[in-house]
Design an enzyme around this catalytic site. Structure first.
Site, PDB file in Angstrom:
ATOM      1  N   SER B 195       0.839  -1.185   0.000  1.00 50.38           N
ATOM      2  CA  SER B 195       0.000   0.000   0.000  1.00 50.38           C
ATOM      3  C   SER B 195       0.885   1.250   0.000  1.00 50.38           C
ATOM      4  O   SER B 195       1.770   1.354  -0.839  1.00 50.38           O
ATOM      5  CB  SER B 195      -0.926  -0.068   1.219  1.00 50.38           C
ATOM      6  N   ASP B 434      -9.240  -5.118  -5.501  1.00 47.92           N
ATOM      7  CA  ASP B 434      -8.866  -3.976  -4.669  1.00 47.92           C
ATOM      8  C   ASP B 434      -9.105  -2.695  -5.452  1.00 47.92           C
ATOM      9  O   ASP B 434      -8.503  -2.488  -6.515  1.00 47.92           O
ATOM     10  CB  ASP B 434      -7.384  -4.103  -4.305  1.00 47.92           C
ATOM     11  N   HIS B 459      -6.424  -6.151  -1.527  1.00 49.10           N
ATOM     12  CA  HIS B 459      -5.360  -5.224  -1.131  1.00 49.10           C
ATOM     13  C   HIS B 459      -4.236  -5.924  -0.350  1.00 49.10           C
ATOM     14  O   HIS B 459      -4.470  -6.470   0.729  1.00 49.10           O
ATOM     15  CB  HIS B 459      -5.982  -4.123  -0.272  1.00 49.10           C
TER      16      HIS B 459
END
Lengths: 503, 503
Positions: B195, B434, B459
């Site tokens: 991320s 995601d 994710h």
């Protein structure tokens, strides 16, 4: 070629200034070695040069409201200063054609001189149909933060923003600004720089590949940090240059230091030396004299360029002296041959120049280039002492240097291993007579990170204006560089087409 | 697989915290969309997960005296703070063999949780004979400058140093420090992040190729800046995820907003809504409810991972409700299916979590990810308004964001054109369920800058611990990543040998 050359008065004045700069410095750290700068007036007054390097009428000056601190979000980071840049769009092929941009990145001085000195841009504008851009380095010339020179140079609190990472971010922002303004989104940009500016050019390409397609880094000693390059390399090359020019000259210089020491140690020795060298003020120490001589030899080696070849000029003076003359009289004859006839030599009255003061901050913060003098040179050994250097900088500015930051942020160790499969489109050009060349990249790293050097070249010679009298090897070096850059552009335009982006 | 899954109490508590985080935010700028973080507790309490993700006994914690400001030389820049990093050297092959290092770069949270959650390190330590390193991001967890949390978060003057360029420089310094300390000068380092941390990993490789040989950037939306990615992409994917799970569920959600609005506009409408959704406190506005629902849908889409697939859980609740029930009762049934049986829902009492407060600063300074809701989703349109966003950030911190800085410093526009012939050794991994994946790199850029994605992934799924129940496509994705990284290393060792550097 006139030999010995007749030096016009302006040139003499310039050299006086230049050499006086060199004399003042932090001796332990040898920050008094020749600054990294494209030219030192060595050729600036030559008639060929003057005719080829004319300030174009097509230059337009702009100021960009530059962010003071790109890497911090404190309220004061948002302050801006007016950063100067200059453009010449006379030869530009235009945004619709995505015609290229040649962008010169200013180094440690005002931009003004570079507009004429950086021939690579003027000479190649037509060849590339290029937009020419010149950007001044923050804290130099007219690009001073904090409203005034006094404020900007007050102390480490205002000087703190004065460093290479911020400067490169400035350049990136201005280049993007220009491209946006001209809607030239897909125009390839080649950044060009010499010496410290050459380091900036190569680092900009490495850090901001989205801003510059390629870089011409002329005489950029990016490996003269930490212990990547032997600390004595610089003065070894100075020695080699002199020895190659004349064995007897080399021997005379080599033998001169102990003679100076011997005389200095005698009663009234400093007066004797002051008389021999016609100093402008009585010498306070023998090192005052020795430093100036060292620096003179270093400068002439660094800028040992055609058509004059100043090493040959100095050696001409030394070797041409009467055989029966004292060794120091010979040395003095070398000084006179180089500096011309003057009322006095060595330590003329002078102020610390602006550029000298500023570059001292840079060397005392991050640009710690650890040059010392090793054994087997024509000089007395003088090792670089990092601890002393740090202490002297600390006492000057209250903050110590970060001697490892350059290699932490930009790399340098094992450069071939690291960049062989990373990055592209950089030319590291060097002239091997330039003592800084030993801290440069002298070997191809990959298919497009290339070393282009000449055996007889000197500091930044390739980016100076083309002259009628240029030797063939220099003409070829420049042709090679242009050919490589044209290749990058051709590939870029092909990629642009293949990826089907329509400008 | 239990369906609907039975959620243990701890997990519920965790989700309450997580969802409450999401509700507080700058609505105009949609900084209330799910944070960029590897996990949101969605799988954290699963038994398989717990058995596979055990904190190793071999972890050692260290603190590095980190420079506060790498890009400034003011006296205060030299201040240091203790930055936490953790090592596991149990499986390491050692410096003599130049055995590799897997370095996890902390994202926007304390490091603690990552030591178990980042399975990619634990699971691959033996495969690579790797040293495992985990480094905490400045201003999070125990790596707080200025001596205390209060001081560090006082205002923009102390927060100013809290940004990605400084964080990446921190990571580079610590990695170099570790390599020096262990004399592992030639150990290849692979940086891993998820991320926001994935963005940092890819950027570290691009900015410091001399520090990291390669990067695994999991679910890193490096293209969700400026206007590179359509602003509505995130919620389009949320919509798609739900529609693929169940057409009727999608339709129910799509139709629910106007029903909420209609009821809210009636006398006592908010009380009615509060009753339907069993809110913990009476609703103050319909957007309080709508935002929470929006965020719930977004979270479950972002983390729609095996073995539970929370989108299916929510839709199971919605679709499983009695056909005759009111549309909002169906929606509420979806909330209950996901959150489990509780005494109340939607707006439980909560404080702004530390991580939320910190990430808000990051989005309000440089991480301006312009997510809005466009037309043709299952949501009501809610365009991103940059001006409003800037104003709200300014009123919070006194300084405005720099919304273009990320693309100025790191690039992103025309990434294939720029990186096709520049840089190497980056894996951009994504799961296409995601919603952030649309801001990721989904196409190979060159032979070694690669996109590895799975149609059904969510994710950061690939860097979470391997589990018995993992579907084949996930096992394969991880195998592909390991194979690619092994290839980089093999080439590196071959280069090392060819260049004849002896470690």
């Amino acid at each position: 070629m006139n030999y010995p050359p007749k030096f016009p008065v302006q040139w003499l004045l310039f050299m006086v200034m230049v050499l006086s700069i060199l004399l003042i410095g932090i001796s332990a750290g040898r920050t008094d070695i020749p600054r990294l700068s494209p030219t030192r007036g060595v050729i600036i007054e030559h008639p060929d040069f003057l005719s080829s390097a004319i300030v174009s009428d097509d230059l337009q000056t702009f100021y960009y409201p530059q962010t003071l601190d790109h890497f911090n979000y404190q309220p004061q980071s948002y302050a801006t200063f007016q950063q100067r840049y200059v453009m010449n769009s006379k030869y530009w092929g235009g945004a619709k054609k995505s015609a290229p941009v040649l962008a010169y990145l200013g180094a440690e001085g005002p931009l003004d001189e570079d507009l004429t000195l950086i021939g690579f841009l003027n000479d190649n504008a037509v060849r590339f149909n290029a937009l020419l851009v010149y950007i001044e380095h923050r804290y130099y010339g007219k690009s001073i933060p904090f409203g005034s020179r006094e404020e900007a140079f007050k102390n480490a609190s205002t000087l703190g923003y004065f460093n290479s990472a911020q400067a490169i971010a400035d350049y990136a922002e201005i280049i993007m600004h220009i491209k946006n303004k001209l809607r030239a989104f897909y125009s390839p940009v080649i950044v060009v720089g010499g010496s410290y500016g050459g380091m900036l050019a190569s680092w900009l390409r490495l850090k901001y590949p989205h801003v510059a397609l390629g870089a011409l880094a002329s005489s950029a000693p990016i490996l003269y940090f930490d212990k990547i390059t032997p600390r004595g390399a610089y003065f070894s090359v100075v020695t080699k240059d002199f020895r190659e020019a004349s064995e007897s000259c080399y021997q005379t210089i080599r033998n001169s230091w102990s003679v100076i020491d011997r005389i200095a140690s005698q009663p009234n020795g400093l007066s004797t030396l002051s008389m021999i060298f016609k100093t402008c003020k009585p010498l306070k120490s023998s090192s005052e004299l020795k430093n100036e001589l060292e620096n003179m030899y270093a400068v002439v080696a660094q800028y040992d360029s055609p058509p004059w070849y100043p090493v040959t000029v100095v050696c001409g003076g030394i070797d041409g002296a009467n055989e029966k003359q004292n060794i120091l009289d010979k040395i003095f004859a070398g000084v006179v041959a180089y500096k011309g006839n003057r009322s006095c030599y060595i330590n003329p009255p002078t102020n610390e120049s602006e550029t000298y003061v500023k570059w001292r901050w840079q060397t005392c913060s991050e640009m710690v280039i650890p040059i010392g003098i090793g054994k087997r040179t024509m000089f007395q050994p003088e090792p670089f002492n990092l601890n002393n250097f740090i202490q002297e900088c600390k006492s000057l500015y209250g903050v110590p240097p970060r001697p490892h930051w350059v290699t932490s942020y930009y790399g340098g160790h094992d450069i071939k291993l690291i960049l062989h499969r990373f990055g592209s489109n950089i030319i590291f050009s060097n002239g091997l007579r330039d003592p800084y060349s030993r801290g440069g990249v002298l070997e191809n790293i990959s298919e497009s990170i290339l070393a282009v050097h000449t055996v007889n070249g000197s500091h930044c010679l390739d980016i100076l204006p083309e002259m009628e009298s240029d030797p063939e090897w220099l003409v070829k070096q420049r042709e090679t560089e242009v050919k490589i850059i044209k290749g990058w552009m051709a590939q870029y335009y092909a990629d642009l087409k293949a990826i089907q982006i329509k400008p």
